[in-house]
Each structure stands twice: as C-alpha cells, then as structure tokens.
Enzyme design. Structure first.
Site, short mmCIF file in Angstrom:
data_model
loop_
_atom_site.label_atom_id
_atom_site.label_comp_id
_atom_site.label_asym_id
_atom_site.label_seq_id
_atom_site.Cartn_x
_atom_site.Cartn_y
_atom_site.Cartn_z
N HIS A 125 0.93 -1.11 0.07
CA HIS A 125 0.01 -0.05 0.15
C HIS A 125 1.07 1.20 0.07
CE1 HIS A 125 -3.47 2.63 1.42
NE2 HIS A 125 -2.45 3.19 1.96
N GLU A 126 1.79 1.27 0.77
CA GLU A 126 2.82 2.48 0.82
C GLU A 126 3.55 2.66 -0.37
OE1 GLU A 126 2.72 4.59 2.98
OE2 GLU A 126 1.33 3.48 4.50
N HIS A 129 1.42 4.34 -3.07
CA HIS A 129 1.42 5.76 -2.79
C HIS A 129 2.77 6.43 -3.58
CE1 HIS A 129 -1.91 6.63 -0.17
NE2 HIS A 129 -1.70 5.94 0.60
N GLU A 187 -6.30 6.60 -1.46
CA GLU A 187 -6.32 5.43 -0.55
C GLU A 187 -6.73 4.21 -1.38
OE1 GLU A 187 -5.10 4.87 2.34
OE2 GLU A 187 -4.40 6.87 2.21
ZN LIG Z 1 -2.42 5.38 2.54
#
Ligand SMILES: [Zn+2]
Length: 265
Positions: A125-126, A129, A187
């Site tokens: 997830h990071e 981004h 997100e």
């Molecule tokens: Zn996030």
C-alpha cells in the site's frame, strides 16, 4: 547561493507543470518535478529519523525482507529509486511512504499486521502511494507548491516552521500534529496497486483482508489510512473486487518460485 534556488526552481516548476497518468489510468496534475519531490522525501526522512527512535535490528531485518521482495517486482524505472524502510519505536499504529522511496513502519503497526503477508499488505500500500505519485498531487496546489519551494530554498530546511507543514503534506502529518489524510481516491488506488504488488512478490493477497479485520478489532485505523471517506467495509469491498485477479497473480508468482520467507521477530 541559497537565494538562487527558489528562483531557479520556480522556473522549473512552471515548465514542468504537467498532467500525468496514475498506475490505474487516472489523470493527475503534478506540478513538482520528480527530482524535487525525491529530494524533499530524502530530507523529510532524515529529519524523521532524528525525531523518532529506531526499533531493534531484528525488526529492521524483518521489514527490509518484506520490502525487498516487493521492490524486486516493480517495473525497472521504479526499482531505481532509493528504496529504504525503517521500523520506528512507537505505539502509534502507523506507516508512511515518502517520494523517493523512503518508508517507515511503527512497532505499533507490527502488532496489528501479524504475519509477513499482512505486513506486505501495508508495505505494498505504501509503495502504491509512491509509484502513483500521490505526494506530488497533494503538493500540487498553489499554496503547497509555494511552501515546498520556500522550504527547499531556506537554510533551515525541514527544521524550519514550513518544514513541518511540508512534511505533513508529504504524508508525515500524524507525527507532527498536522492531520492531512490522503484522499479517498488515493487510498483506494494505493490499495489496488498494493494488492497487485504483494501478489506479484508471492505474498498471499488475502492477508490484506485479514489486516483490515485486525484493524477493526483494534478499534480504529492508523492515521495514514484515515482518509475522509472509505470505511473499513468499503475498503474491504474494494479489495474483494480485485481479489480474483490478485489470486491468479499470486499463484503465478508462487509457481515461478517467488516464495518470500521473512521470519517475524
Ligand atoms: Zn494510504
């Protein structure tokens, strides 16, 4: 010499003002250049490491093992970044990623991400981004761009007043008392990209759902994930919708011998 930089960079920003496309095909406005952003990320990471205590070596090795497995599967132009991950000693269940590839996970989040696959969901997830240039989009408002340029051009850098604000804009807000969550769109996009990445690296994508269940059971979600809209349920639905294709990527990865083994300390 310092005073020349803001002028030079303002010119650079004006010429590089651009529309780019995210990994999920979304049009983005990105006003800062990659090199500017990466430099800001590097400075913010250095500052952060001065401000927060590091966890022990076993934790560092564990996070590094998971991050390495995922980074190895990135497209070549993304693999070139200065990818680094550090574990910080903090009860606050949080994680972050900065432009340039600088990531942090708190020990408090390792209590929630209970397996290597769940940690891979966090790290994926990071990284999502970062490779989707979310920080650039966040900083690409008039005020934030001005702020970024003034911080980069000032002698005090990240330690000055604007520095902490800028670190907030880059995604470090929780630690500096500035709550500036990523948008719902960011997100969801980081969730989708992260799911693909973890599966490609041979981590079980279903662990992303387990991670969210743990977060619910824990009575909240880490500040980095605290975007304004998506609820736990919505996020889990979003992950479920991608699970079929993630599972086939995962099976392919396993067959190709990508079976990461990162012992949890
Ligand atoms: Zn996030």
């Amino acid at each position: 010499m310092r005073w020349i930089r803001p002028i030079a960079m303002t010119a650079l920003v004006l010429t590089l003002a651009a529309c780019t496309t995210s990994p999920t095909g979304r049009q983005q406005l990105t006003l800062m250049s990659d090199s500017q952003l990466n430099e800001m990320g590097r400075e913010a990471f250095a500052q952060y490491q001065q401000d927060l205590p590091a966890a022990g070596q076993a934790h560092q090795r564990y996070a590094q093992c998971v991050a390495n497995a995922i980074v190895a599967e990135l497209p070549e132009r993304e693999r070139d970044k200065d990818w680094q991950i550090r574990v910080f000693e903090s009860e606050q269940a949080n994680a972050f990623a900065l432009p340039g590839g600088y990531m942090g996970v708190n020990t408090g989040l390792l209590d929630i991400a209970k397996t290597q696959d769940q940690l891979a969901a966090v790290v994926g997830h990071e990284i999502g981004h970062v490779i989707a240039n979310h920080a650039n989009e966040r900083v690409s408002t008039h005020t934030s761009t001005q702020l970024a340029l003034s911080v980069l051009g000032s002698a005090s850098g990240m330690q000055g007043q604007g520095g902490q604000q800028l670190m907030g804009a880059l995604g470090l807000g929780a630690q500096y008392g500035i709550l500036l969550p990523f948008s719902r769109r960011h997100e969801s996009e980081a969730d989708v990209v992260g799911l693909r990445l973890m599966a490609d690296a041979g981590f079980d994508p279903r662990a992303s759902l387990a991670l969210w269940e743990n977060m619910s059971a824990n009575g909240g979600q880490p500040p980095e994930w605290m975007s304004t809209h998506p609820s736990h349920g919505q996020r889990m639905q979003g992950l479920q919708a991608q699970m079929g294709s993630a599972m086939s990527r995962y099976e392919q990865a396993r067959q190709a011998g990508r079976t990461p083994n990162c012992p949890r300390p």
